[in-house]
Motif scaffolding. Structure first.
Motif, PDB file in Angstrom:
ATOM      1  N   GLU A 117       0.835  -1.200   0.000  1.00 55.78           N
ATOM      2  CA  GLU A 117       0.000   0.000   0.000  1.00 55.78           C
ATOM      3  C   GLU A 117       0.864   1.242   0.000  1.00 55.78           C
ATOM      4  OE1 GLU A 117      -3.322   0.034  -0.441  1.00 55.78           O
ATOM      5  OE2 GLU A 117      -2.860  -2.073  -0.845  1.00 55.78           O
ATOM      6  N   SER A 118       1.979   1.150   0.677  1.00 60.44           N
ATOM      7  CA  SER A 118       2.920   2.254   0.675  1.00 60.44           C
ATOM      8  C   SER A 118       3.345   2.548  -0.764  1.00 60.44           C
ATOM      9  CB  SER A 118       4.124   1.865   1.534  1.00 60.44           C
ATOM     10  OG  SER A 118       4.799   2.988   1.986  1.00 60.44           O
ATOM     11  N   ARG A 120       1.808   1.689  -3.504  1.00 62.39           N
ATOM     12  CA  ARG A 120       0.677   2.135  -4.308  1.00 62.39           C
ATOM     13  C   ARG A 120       0.423   3.631  -4.113  1.00 62.39           C
ATOM     14  NH1 ARG A 120      -3.407  -0.912  -5.809  1.00 62.39           N
ATOM     15  NH2 ARG A 120      -3.302  -2.323  -4.026  1.00 62.39           N
ATOM     16  N   LEU A 121       0.420   4.035  -2.851  1.00 60.37           N
ATOM     17  CA  LEU A 121       0.150   5.441  -2.566  1.00 60.37           C
ATOM     18  C   LEU A 121       1.272   6.326  -3.092  1.00 60.37           C
ATOM     19  CD1 LEU A 121      -1.297   5.055   1.012  1.00 60.37           C
ATOM     20  CD2 LEU A 121      -2.523   5.830  -1.011  1.00 60.37           C
ATOM     21  N   SER A 169       4.406   8.650   0.083  1.00 58.15           N
ATOM     22  CA  SER A 169       2.989   8.316   0.187  1.00 58.15           C
ATOM     23  C   SER A 169       2.254   9.322   1.057  1.00 58.15           C
ATOM     24  CB  SER A 169       2.812   6.924   0.779  1.00 58.15           C
ATOM     25  OG  SER A 169       2.981   6.964   2.178  1.00 58.15           O
ATOM     26  N   ALA A 226       2.639  -2.010  -6.087  1.00 57.00           N
ATOM     27  CA  ALA A 226       2.145  -2.793  -4.962  1.00 57.00           C
ATOM     28  C   ALA A 226       2.469  -4.265  -5.153  1.00 57.00           C
ATOM     29  CB  ALA A 226       0.638  -2.596  -4.818  1.00 57.00           C
ATOM     30  N   GLU A 255      -3.596  -9.803  -5.838  1.00 53.69           N
ATOM     31  CA  GLU A 255      -4.468  -8.659  -5.595  1.00 53.69           C
ATOM     32  C   GLU A 255      -5.925  -9.074  -5.637  1.00 53.69           C
ATOM     33  OE1 GLU A 255      -4.147  -4.066  -6.316  1.00 53.69           O
ATOM     34  OE2 GLU A 255      -2.576  -5.546  -6.532  1.00 53.69           O
TER      35      GLU A 255
ATOM     36  N   VAL B 113      -6.431   1.825   4.756  1.00 54.85           N
ATOM     37  CA  VAL B 113      -5.583   0.743   4.257  1.00 54.85           C
ATOM     38  C   VAL B 113      -5.778  -0.520   5.087  1.00 54.85           C
ATOM     39  CG1 VAL B 113      -3.200  -0.023   4.099  1.00 54.85           C
ATOM     40  CG2 VAL B 113      -3.830   2.237   3.261  1.00 54.85           C
ATOM     41  N   GLU B 117      -7.597  -3.966   3.646  1.00 57.82           N
ATOM     42  CA  GLU B 117      -6.825  -5.197   3.483  1.00 57.82           C
ATOM     43  C   GLU B 117      -7.334  -6.285   4.411  1.00 57.82           C
ATOM     44  OE1 GLU B 117      -4.565  -5.743   1.063  1.00 57.82           O
ATOM     45  OE2 GLU B 117      -5.431  -3.827   0.439  1.00 57.82           O
ATOM     46  N   ARG B 230     -13.019   0.907   2.561  1.00 57.48           N
ATOM     47  CA  ARG B 230     -12.404   2.203   2.285  1.00 57.48           C
ATOM     48  C   ARG B 230     -13.458   3.284   2.143  1.00 57.48           C
ATOM     49  NH1 ARG B 230      -7.811  -0.128  -0.701  1.00 57.48           N
ATOM     50  NH2 ARG B 230      -9.264  -0.876  -2.277  1.00 57.48           N
ATOM     51  N   ALA B 252      -6.124   7.068  -1.239  1.00 58.98           N
ATOM     52  CA  ALA B 252      -6.299   5.729  -0.687  1.00 58.98           C
ATOM     53  C   ALA B 252      -7.623   5.119  -1.127  1.00 58.98           C
ATOM     54  CB  ALA B 252      -6.245   5.787   0.837  1.00 58.98           C
ATOM     55  N   GLU B 255      -8.961   1.900  -5.936  1.00 56.84           N
ATOM     56  CA  GLU B 255      -8.012   0.778  -5.984  1.00 56.84           C
ATOM     57  C   GLU B 255      -6.971   1.019  -7.059  1.00 56.84           C
ATOM     58  OE1 GLU B 255      -8.152  -3.736  -4.846  1.00 56.84           O
ATOM     59  OE2 GLU B 255      -9.696  -2.251  -4.544  1.00 56.84           O
TER      60      GLU B 255
END
Lengths: 256, 256
Positions: A117-118, A120-121, A169, A226, A255, B113, B117, B230, B252, B255
Motif C-alpha cells: 500500500e505504501s 501504491r500510494l 505516500s 504494490a 491482488e 488501508v 486489506e 475504504r 487511498a 483501488e
DNA sequence: ACCAGGAGACTGGTCAGACCAGTTGAATTC
DNA sequence: GAATTCAACTGGTCTGACCAGTCTCCTGGT
C-alpha cells in the motif's frame, strides 16, 4: 432504558508517580517542551511537584521507557526531551511478536500489506524530490554492493529507500509501522540474512527489484508497484515462515 | 575494505534497574511466567536480585508501563503478570498521533488501508464460525439501535465486528493496529460522533454498510469488501480531516 | 596571555530504613 | 458457626545518605 445505567464510574486510585508522569507527558506532547529541551533536575522536580525523589524517579522511568525522555548521569542540564521516535513502536510490536500472540507469518503478511500500500500510494502522490531520494538510495546500494561494506550497511540503505517511499505516500505512519514490523521480523529470525556466498547474488537481485519499484512509482503504476512489493517479500520469506502460516502469505500475494 | 570497520562496539552503561527489568521481561516473554501468574513481592525481589528496593521498583515501573505486569497495593501475592495486550500499542500510536508527527488525515488513511486489506484477506480466508461471529455483531447492532442504549455500546459492537474480520483474516496484528489507530482517531477528534438527532440515521447506515461487507466477505469478493471498507471511512471522515490532507484519503480511496 | 590541571559543586543512580494505608487471613469473640 | 478484630503482611511514598560521573571555574605554570 433497557439496562440500568451506572451513574458513577468506579474510581481507581491514581498513584503519585502517575500524575507526575502525566503532567510531564502532557507538556511534551503539547509541544510545550519541544524535543531537545531539558527537564529540570530531579531535585528541582521534587520541589516543584512536592513529592519525594523516588516518586519523581519512577515517573521519569515511565517516561523514559516510553521513549519520551532520556537521562544521563551527571548531566547538570537534566533529562533531555526526545522527539517521538518509532523505536518504542518497534519494541512494542516486537514483544507482540515474541509472545506467540503473533507469528512470523503474520508479521510478514503485515509487511506485505504495508509495503504494497505504501508503494501504491507513493505511485499516486510522489513528488520529484521523493523520486530523487529513492534513486539516491538505490545508487548507494550499488556502491555498497560493489565495495566490501557489510550487509548491515546495505540493509540500512534498503530501509532508507522504503522510508523514502513511505514519505512519498504522505503517510509517515505507514513507514513507521513498516519499519517497526521489519525490526520485529529481524528480531524473531536471527536473520543472518544469507551467508556471504549468496550475499552478492542477493544484493544484485535486491537492487534490480528496487529499480522496478522505482520505475513503477515514477510511472504512477500503483498496482504494479504494490504487486512488486508484495512479491519480493513473498519470495524472500515464503519458505522461512512457519509451515501453517504460508497460506497467509499466499492470500496476501495476489491482488484479486 | 572501503571503510575502516570499527571492531569494538561503544559500550554504554547498563543501569541496574534495566537488568532487573530485562530479566523479568525475558521470563515473561519466554512463557516462563504465564499471564495470571505472580511475581514475588518487592522485598523478595530485592533479596533475589541483590539490589535496593528503589531499583526493583523502577524496574517494575518500566514493566508496568509496558503493560507486562500490574500491581496492587496490599496484595500479598505480588505483582500480577499480564498477557500482552494491545493497549500499549494503542497508547504508543496515540502519542505518535498527538505529536503533530502524524495528522488526522494520515490516521484515517492508515485505517482505510488496514480495514480494506483486513476485509480483503477475510474474504479469502474466512471460516464459517468467523462469518457467524460477524453476523452476531451485526444483530447486536440492530438490537442496540432499536433500543435506547448509548452510542458507546453501538461503537463497541462495531469494534467487535472489525475484530472478527481481523481474526478471520488470520492476522491479529492487522486487527490490533486497526483498533489502535481507531482509538487514536477517537482521541484526536473528540468524536461526539453525531448529535442524538443524527444518531439513528447514522446507525442504520452503519448497519447497512456492515451487511454489505459481510456479504462480500461471504462471497469471497475481496475486492468489493476492500472497496466497501475504504469507502465507508472516506464518507465518514472526508470532511472532518484537515484541509490539506484530504488528498491522502482520495488517494487511498480508489483501488487503481 | 594562554592553556593544563585540579578542586568543588553539581548531576543521576543506588541503597537503606522508615512510615502509611490498604489487604488478607487467622485468631478471637459473640 | 458467623461476625469481628487484629496482627502480619503488601505496595506506595518519603527522607537522607553515598557513589561515580560530569561540568564549571579557578588556579598555577609556561
Amino acid at each position: 432504558m433497557s439496562a440500568e445505567e451506572a451513574i458513577f464510574q468506579p474510581v481507581e486510585p491514581v498513584r503519585a508517580y502517575q500524575r507526575v508522569a502525566e503532567q510531564i507527558e502532557e507538556r511534551i506532547l503539547s509541544g510545550d517542551l519541544p524535543p531537545g529541551s531539558r527537564l529540570p533536575g530531579e531535585r528541582e522536580l521534587v520541589s516543584q511537584f512536592a513529592v519525594g525523589r523516588s516518586t519523581v524517579r519512577e515517573a521519569l522511568r515511565v517516561l523514559q521507557s516510553a521513549g519520551l525522555v532520556r537521562s544521563r548521569p551527571g548531566d547538570p542540564l537534566g533529562a533531555e526531551v526526545l522527539g517521538i521516535t518509532p523505536d518504542n513502536l518497534s519494541r512494542t510490536l516486537g514483544r507482540l511478536a515474541r509472545s506467540h500472540l503473533s507469528t512470523l507469518g503474520e508479521l510478514v503478511q503485515f509487511r506485505m500489506v504495508l509495503d504494497a500500500e505504501s508503494n501504491r500510494l507513493a505511485a499516486r502522490l510522489h513528488s520529484e524530490s521523493d523520486l530523487a531520494r529513492m534513486a539516491e538510495q538505490i545508487e548507494r546500494m550499488e556502491t555498497l554492493s560493489a565495495g566490501e561494506a557489510g550487509l548491515h550497511a546495505f540493509s540500512e540503505a534498503d530501509a532508507l529507500f522504503h522510508q523514502a517511499v513511505a514519505e512519498a505516500s504522505g503517510n509517515s505512519l505507514l513507514g513507521l509501522c513498516a519499519r517497526a514490523v521489519h525490526d520485529a521480523v529481524v528480531e524473531v529470525i536471527e536473520e543472518k540474512i544469507a551467508v556471504a556466498a549468496d550475499a552478492t547474488v542477493w544484493m544484485q537481485r535486491s537492487i534490480a527489484h528496487h529499480r522496478q519499484v522505482l520505475a513503477a512509482i515514477r510511472d504512477g503504476d500503483g498496482a504494479l508497484a504494490a504487486r512488486l512489493g508484495r512479491q519480493a517479500l513473498y519470495d524472500y520469506y515464503a519458505d522461512r515462515v512457519e509451515e501453517g502460516t504460508r497460506r497467509l502469505l499466499s492470500a496476501a500475494l495476489d491482488e484479486e
